[in-house]
Design a protein around this motif. Structure first.
Motif: not given
Length: 869
Positions: A616-639
């Motif tokens: 398991p991992v813990e949820s730290g809530g919802i935040g803007t996509m950022s490098k520091s929180k490692n919660n970004g999604i690369d558009p290229q992968e989706i495309i």
RNA sequence: GCCGGGAUGGCGGAAUUGGUAGACGCACGGGACUCAAAAUCCCGCGAUGGUGACAUCAUGGGGGUUCGAUUCCCCCUCCCGGCACCA
């Protein structure tokens, strides 16, 4: 037609087709209404992020929609290419910023192209191109001639990380807008643009912008900060050694008779004068200067002060008033001095109490008395008292009367002031537009001649992290004075990059013009019809651009007052944050793409596990996509996984454009599923003899069975709704929802009955047209299947058939006491008594009324009946 | 402190001018297909009570206006954004 939806293949084909025909290249067509659609250009940081995808998709939907509506659309793209990340990358990697920037541009351009945006790439520009920034330099020189650009030395905001000066607008909560570092105060010479000359117009013209969000206009108005008041001069008490009169600005001249002391800022000339003979005062001033580095701290820090021993005279009574040096008066606003009225100003009240200065009330509430002694300052407007012949006046009357009196004595006049400061544009950095000036010991500051422009920035320097490399490059700074021909030094400061972005939208209109900054095409295309970008530029870029446009207008380079007619501020892209605390107490973040969210049997979330180790991992809530929180999604992968259309559809569907958007992998899957269903629907339709039905013997609509007539009505209602959602509301999410709804209904239509096939053909064609601004690639392919030999981009936007919208029978809701109790179907033209009768006769209603007597019946035509019992 | 925006199912969101609260999507449950799984298709899905028809409750909390309130008014709580010794 292929049975399955293969996005990669059809998207490649669609893009190729658009590229070959150059269909999105815009030209000026005088007799067609123009539509200039602009999304804020990106900084070439390396690769696109989701915020870019959202921004450019919104712009593309509007562009494509307007194009189908018959507008002459221009949607350009370019690069905000100067800036510090390039220098930082250069320091880290040892590559010149130019190469890093141009490589990034090449990659990001290919990414934008893979998203299928209807961009006129012929107009592309990069602000680091000498053919672009030469016009920055050229206009700067024009501003210099007009006195709009000027040099001065003053205390500035210094970003210790970026090692450069920042403008006031670029300091957020006391920190640099880019680095977040605490800003320091330094006294440095630099060039300023007199944006304050335009303060009044910038404020007044906000009213010419009904297409801007109220929020942004309020923020700009607050930033400009216009206030009406009176400048008052307090003559010196020369006997005390006071060297000069003190000028103050106040919005509350009605409290003048309550002044008990005068306060000046630590940097004020009078404070410095007094400090020369008083070492303890000098020490105090020094401590103010050091302590007050951070703007945000200023507001909360304790009020401190020291008497100077100097006195001024009250302008009306001649009373002696002590002059204090304080840390709560700002040198940067007004005259750096204030008249202190402790009874009617919170700050003065606090200060007077601390230092046992007198408190003299002169304003009371209009209907009542002031309770004395005061526990806090009474800061509202009211009625004067204890003010000699200015007593018993309303505040507004007292202000006028006192201003007149001061005017007669030549000790004051009404005055308008602004919070806005002039825009400091000098940056002590390399990767920016050189300021086109030469410093000569003999002739002073000498501008470069127009025919010598541009002053080209060397592109091969590699900064080492210590200071400005330009200042260490003799081949750049060594020059001869154009006036006297002696050795001189070229200015090595560069311009704020916000200068570059203050007019790029004008240059798009004529980016190939080599001989001038603009030409007549600018007046054809501008103002921008629709501008789309992030709210973070509400003040910065949007205020600078408005200012810059007005300067260009006054130089007769353009003929418009405001550059952006309509503004859409898009919300940010958010994603969930997942983390674990490691043994050492450090927090480790995991990308949501590597995490599986689990649900229980009721559909509620039960937890999240890391796919790699199943733990398991813990949820730290919802935040803007950022490098520091490692919660970004690369558009290229989706495309690559789903195609550009799925990425575009999801982003437009998940929330309205002005709200934040929460990323959801499942939501992306859902968008993909819808496109697959759409494809299949067209495929099945063709299998059943599909498009032939449209061209052979058509069935008149009147002969449709009732259910098909209803469905056709829904189709045309959907056309109306989608048009309104795109055009007026900009709610792409509800437009898509309406089309999905229609698709759900359509999937029930079976069989090869001519009317059914005919309706299906009509519906699918319209759905493809309605969706095409949002998912252009799949629609391009499907259109070719539905209407072989024709092209989607040649088709106009669908028009609803008014006849289809008229239903013979309509459904009316029946309420009892405001609660839904039944529905009736009734002829469209039924009159009020008929509707009432039908409602009362309804079986459900009869039952619910249970014989209770009717008190009143409310009928909303075509909608509902409410029976009050 | 001042100014602005917001709070709706398990989740994202819809309800546009005071008129059917929860469209559409996701998640979840059931079924069909399949050796099986995935994919796909069909059905269900706010809460409570009831076999059921249905009833009651429900849009952050409290009050009001109205035939009728997510929508308008007053008070309160919380969240987000902006400004903040601006005289």
């Amino acid at each position: 037609m292929q049975e399955k939806y293969h996005p990669q293949e059809i998207e490649r084909q669609a893009r190729q087709s658009w590229q070959e025909t150059g269909i999105f290249n815009a030209t000026e067509i005088p007799d067609k209404p123009k539509y200039y659609c602009l999304s804020m250009f990106p900084y070439p940081s390396g690769k696109l992020h989701m915020g870019h995808v959202r921004n450019y998709t919104i712009g593309d939907v509007l562009s494509r929609y307007r194009r189908m509506q018959g507008y002459n659309v221009m949607q350009p793209m370019g690069w905000d290419a100067f800036g510090l990340p390039a220098e930082n990358a250069a320091i880290q990697k040892g590559v010149p910023p130019a190469k890093w920037t141009y490589d990034n541009i090449a990659y990001m351009r290919s990414q934008l192209q893979s998203l299928g945006f209807a961009i006129d790439w012929q107009r592309e520009l990069a602000t680091c191109d000498p053919q672009y920034y030469r016009w920055n330099q050229w206009l700067f020189l024009r501003m210099l001639e007009k006195g709009i650009a000027y040099q001065k030395t003053q205390v500035v905001n210094w970003d210790p990380v970026d090692q450069t000066v920042l403008a006031n607008e670029q300091v957020i909560d006391g920190c640099g807008w880019r680095t977040g570092a605490v800003v320091e105060k330094r006294e440095i010479p630099g060039y300023y643009l007199a944006i304050t000359r335009y303060a009044d117009e910038l404020l007044a013209d906000l009213e010419k912008l009904p297409g801007w969000p109220e929020r942004v206009k309020t923020m700009q108005a607050n930033w400009i900060g216009k206030s009406f008041g009176v400048d008052i001069t307090f003559p010196p008490d020369t006997a005390s050694g006071m060297p000069q009169a003190l000028k103050v600005f106040t919005t509350r001249a009605d409290t003048l008779m309550g002044v008990t002391y005068v306060a000046v800022a630590a940097e004020h000339a009078v404070a410095l004068h007094a400090a020369r003979s008083q070492p303890d005062l000098a020490a105090f001033i020094e401590s103010c200067r050091q302590g007050a580095t951070m703007e945000a701290e200023l507001a909360v820090q304790e009020k401190k002060g020291m008497a100077t021993g100097l006195y001024v005279l009250h302008p009306l009574t001649g009373e002696r008033l002590p002059v204090w040096v304080t840390n709560y008066v700002l040198m940067s606003y007004g005259e750096g001095a204030v008249m202190a009225v402790p009874a009617h100003d919170e700050r003065d009240f606090d200060f007077a109490r601390q230092h046992s200065l007198p408190i003299k009330p002169v304003i009371r509430p209009e209907n009542g008395e002031l309770s004395v002694p005061l526990i806090q300052a009474f800061t509202e407007y009211g009625v004067t008292f204890n003010s000699a012949r200015f007593s018993d006046l309303k505040s507004s009357e007292a202000i006028d009367a006192i201003a007149v009196e001061l005017g007669q004595k030549a000790l004051g006049e009404k005055r308008v002031r602004y919070r806005l400061r002039d825009w400091g544009v000098s940056r002590q950095r390399y990767w920016g537009c050189p300021i086109p000036l030469i410093h000569c010991d003999n002739c002073g500051v000498v501008p470069i001649a127009d025919d010598q422009l541009p002053v080209v920035l060397p592109e091969d320097l590699v900064p080492d992290g210590s200071g400005n490399p330009l200042a260490k490059t003799p081949s750049f700074y060594e020059c001869t004075c154009p006036c006297c021909g002696r050795q001189a030094r070229r200015e090595t400061d560069t311009m704020d990059t916000f200068v570059d972005s203050s007019w790029y939208f004008i240059r798009y209109a004529c980016s190939d013009q080599p001989a001038a900054m603009t030409d007549q095409r600018a007046n054809y295309w501008l103002p921008v019809n629709q501008y789309i970008g992030g709210i973070e530029h509400a003040i910065l870029h949007l205020l600078y651009s408005r200012f810059w446009s007005k300067v260009m207008r006054d130089l007769e380079l353009v003929s418009f007052d405001e550059p952006f007619a309509n503004l859409l501020t898009q919300g940010m892209v958010l994603n969930e944050i997942f983390f674990r605390k490691t043994g050492s107490g450090r927090i480790q973040y995991f990308n949501p793409a590597e995490v599986d969210v689990q649900h229980d049997a009721e559909g509620k979330r039960s937890g999240a596990i890391l796919r790699a180790d199943g733990q398991p991992v813990e949820s730290g809530g919802i935040g803007t996509m950022s490098k520091s929180k490692n919660n970004g999604i690369d558009p290229q992968e989706i495309i690559e996984q789903y195609g550009a259309d799925t990425a575009r559809l999801f982003m437009m569907f998940a929330s309205p454009p002005t709200q934040t958007l929460e990323w959801s992998d499942a939501g992306v899957e859902g968008a993909f599923r819808f496109l697959k269903r759409l494809w299949r629907q067209v495929y099945l339709h063709k299998q059943q003899g599909g498009e032939a039905a449209a061209t052979t013997t058509p069935v008149p609509y009147q002969e449709y069975p009732a259910d098909l007539r209803d469905l056709r009505c829904q189709l045309h209602q959907t056309i109306v709704k989608v048009t309104d959602d795109l055009e007026r509301r900009h709610t792409f999410n509800t437009a898509i929802a309406a089309i999905m709804e229609l698709m759900n209904e359509l999937s029930d239509v079976q069989g090869t009955h001519p009317a059914a096939r005919q309706l299906m053909q009509e519906a699918l064609e319209n759905i493809v047209l309605l969706l095409s601004p949002i998912v252009p690639h799949i629609c391009h392919a499907l259109w070719r299947e539905l209407r072989p030999g024709t092209e989607l981009l040649d088709q106009p936007w669908p028009q609803a058939d008014d006849q289809a919208l008229i239903q013979d029978e309509i459904e009316i809701v029946v309420q009892i006491n405001g609660k839904l109790r039944g529905q009736i179907r009734i002829a469209r033209e039924a009159d009020r008594p008929a509707v009432e009768r039908a409602a009362l006769e309804d079986e459900h209603i009869q039952k619910s009324m249970a014989g209770r007597p009717v008190k009143r019946i409310v009928v909303v035509p075509g909608k509902l009946v409410n029976i009050v019992v």
